[in-house]
Enzyme design. Structure first.
Site, short mmCIF file in Angstrom:
data_model
loop_
_atom_site.label_atom_id
_atom_site.label_comp_id
_atom_site.label_asym_id
_atom_site.label_seq_id
_atom_site.Cartn_x
_atom_site.Cartn_y
_atom_site.Cartn_z
N ARG A 112 0.81 -1.22 0.00
CA ARG A 112 0.00 0.00 0.00
C ARG A 112 0.85 1.28 0.00
O ARG A 112 0.53 2.23 -0.71
CB ARG A 112 -0.89 -0.01 1.24
CG ARG A 112 -2.01 1.02 1.20
CD ARG A 112 -2.72 1.10 2.56
NE ARG A 112 -3.05 -0.17 3.14
CZ ARG A 112 -4.25 -0.74 3.09
NH1 ARG A 112 -5.25 -0.15 2.50
NH2 ARG A 112 -4.46 -1.91 3.66
N CYS B 149 -26.78 -3.17 -8.28
CA CYS B 149 -28.06 -3.31 -7.58
C CYS B 149 -27.89 -3.71 -6.13
O CYS B 149 -28.29 -4.81 -5.72
CB CYS B 149 -28.91 -4.34 -8.31
SG CYS B 149 -29.06 -3.93 -10.02
N1 LLP Z 1 3.12 -9.09 3.30
C1 LLP Z 1 2.12 -9.93 3.65
C2 LLP Z 1 2.46 -11.28 4.10
C3 LLP Z 1 0.78 -9.49 3.57
O1 LLP Z 1 -0.21 -10.32 3.93
C4 LLP Z 1 0.49 -8.18 3.12
C5 LLP Z 1 -0.89 -7.70 3.00
C6 LLP Z 1 1.58 -7.35 2.74
C7 LLP Z 1 2.87 -7.83 2.86
C8 LLP Z 1 1.38 -5.95 2.23
O2 LLP Z 1 0.81 -5.11 3.19
P1 LLP Z 1 0.67 -3.54 2.90
O3 LLP Z 1 2.04 -2.93 2.90
O4 LLP Z 1 0.01 -3.38 1.59
O5 LLP Z 1 -0.17 -3.05 4.02
N2 LLP Z 1 -7.38 -5.65 0.95
C9 LLP Z 1 -7.02 -4.90 2.14
C10 LLP Z 1 -5.58 -5.09 2.52
C11 LLP Z 1 -5.17 -6.53 2.73
C12 LLP Z 1 -3.71 -6.71 3.09
C13 LLP Z 1 -3.29 -8.14 3.10
N3 LLP Z 1 -1.91 -8.41 3.32
C14 LLP Z 1 -7.37 -3.43 1.94
O6 LLP Z 1 -7.93 -3.08 0.89
O7 LLP Z 1 -7.14 -2.61 2.82
#
Ligand code: LLP
Length: 424
Positions: A279, A345
């Protein structure tokens, strides 16, 4: 401002030097638009702030797996964090190196492990003893000697949305930290797995750097213990999770402050740091561009119905996530609050509620911010809507990097069975 490299120039919203209206004209809506410059800038901030210690950045492909985005990052020297064979396939197609890729995930199949070993994966992060057993037998069959880290679960409350917190004992992820020690010592004697790291990921959208510091403290203590016991542990992987701003007045967590904390804690320990940011690399580098179809007063409320919907960006419906919504052209005149909703919908199909987006008219373009992460990748064909196009802007130029789906794409692989013919 939760829009990185998106600015108003003479009253019109641009991505880098390109007017979003120009993109919408050429590509249609809804479309995702990403700034390559912003993506590079974020990766470089990680690299710069960790330059004092040995480190590797493994971009978390799940956040945005568009080939063009992966290619920008691969070119800048990033490695990748994947959770499926599909993501590894994408990394390879985008020119990324499997040897600089780590494979995470709680449910890897035998076929996925075989595929990863065949392509020379950098490391596998295992999450259960049964996964180790499977990996060991596959590695023996394929005469591979994979690097392995156990994903440990430190039981830390990450203070984020419950669906994206992962570091508590009640979560399905990893092996409890206090059990991990015995598993390492038990398994380290057996070939052909090489235990070279300890990994953890405590959740996503975390602002408090102190939470990461606590996780690192625990993981470091385990790694030191294992090294003292004779294991060749070299890498500490702290996962991803750094938060970005979604609201106009909300700054992102500072990558450089995070890097400074990590550098301070790890320098002199002899361990190499691995991170898996998703992110914080791509979140603010993208918007979802959508057009207002209708403006409709309904009692005390006003709805602006747009052509983007929950199938394009599910975060508001799924996590009640807030995304700023800006008109691409600022208009003068009396504003009013409205709900920005899609054509699907369901009443859960909204992009924003009770927003002041100015005097928005039919046909106006809107940009939904901080949509570069977990946007397109979580989109679907619900309501048989074609998935959006994706556009990359780089150095004053833009290009469609994924075509909008066609009607034929919608039914690809499907057939109508009339009840006769060969049974398969
Ligand atoms: N590494 C692992 C093992 C992870 O499970 C994740 C994210 C990341 C790295 C990356 O995390 P980030 O830096 O992006 O926070 N769909 C959700 C977010 C799910 C995150 C899952 N794991 C949303 O839209 O907020």
């Amino acid at each position: 401002m939760p829009f990185q490299r998106f600015d108003y120039v003479e009253g019109e919203l641009h991505c880098e030097d390109v007017a979003l209206s120009e993109i919408a004209e050429a590509v249609g809506t809804p479309s995702y638009v990403y700034s390559a410059g912003a993506i590079r800038e974020n990766l470089r901030e990680y690299q710069r702030s960790l330059s004092g210690i040995p480190h590797e950045i493994h971009y978390a492909v799940k956040a945005n797996s568009c080939l063009a985005v992966l290619a920008v990052l691969a070119k800048e020297g990033a490695g990748f964090d994947i959770v499926s064979e599909g993501e590894l396939y994408r990394v390879r197609r985008a020119g990324g190196e499997p040897s600089k890729t780590v494979f995470s995930g709680a449910g890897k199949t035998a076929a996925e492990l075989r595929y990863a070993l065949k392509h020379g994966i950098g490391a596998i992060h295992c999450e259960s003893v049964q996964e180790l057993e499977l990996l060991q037998s596959i590695a023996m069959q394929s005469r591979a000697t994979p690097r392995v880290a156990l994903r440990v679960n430190p039981n830390i409350d990450a203070d984020t949305h419950p669906y994206i917190a992962t570091g508590l004992r009640e979560h399905k992820f990893g092996i409890a930290l206090h059990d991990a020690r015995a598993v390492y010592l038990d398994w380290a004697r057996w070939e052909p797995l090489r235990f070279t790291g300890v990994s953890c990921h405590i959740g996503s959208q975390i602002f408090d750097i102190g939470v990461f510091e606590e996780a690192l403290r625990q993981v470091l203590a385990l790694a030191e213990h294992l090294r003292d016991a004779g294991l060749r542990i070299r890498t500490i992987d702290l996962g991803g999770g750094l938060a970005v701003g979604y609201r106009a007045d909300q700054a992102s967590a500072s990558i450089s402050a995070y890097g400074a904390m990590l550098s301070g804690a790890l320098s002199g320990t002899g361990f190499r740091l691995s991170l898996e940011p998703g992110r914080s690399i791509v979140g603010q580098a993208g918007v979802l561009l959508t057009r207002a179809l209708y403006r409709k007063p309904a009692g005390r409320k006003t709805f602006v119905v747009v052509d983007g919907a929950m199938n394009d960006l599910i975060r508001p419906a799924l996590y009640e996530a807030h995304h700023e919504i800006l008109p691409t052209v600022r208009r003068q005149g009396p504003a009013g609050r409205c709900d920005i909703v899609g054509p699907v919908c369901e009443s859960g199909d909204f992009l924003g509620k009770d927003r002041d987006i100015g005097p928005c008219r039919q046909g106006d373009l809107l940009a939904v911010g901080t949509a570069g992460a977990y946007g397109f990748v979580q989109s679907s064909n619900y309501n048989s809507r074609r998935r959006a196009a994706e556009v990359l802007v780089d150095r004053g130029l833009f290009r469609i990097v994924r075509e909008r789906e066609s009607l034929q794409d919608l039914v690809r692989g499907e057939s109508v069975w009339t009840g006769s013919g060969t049974v398969r």
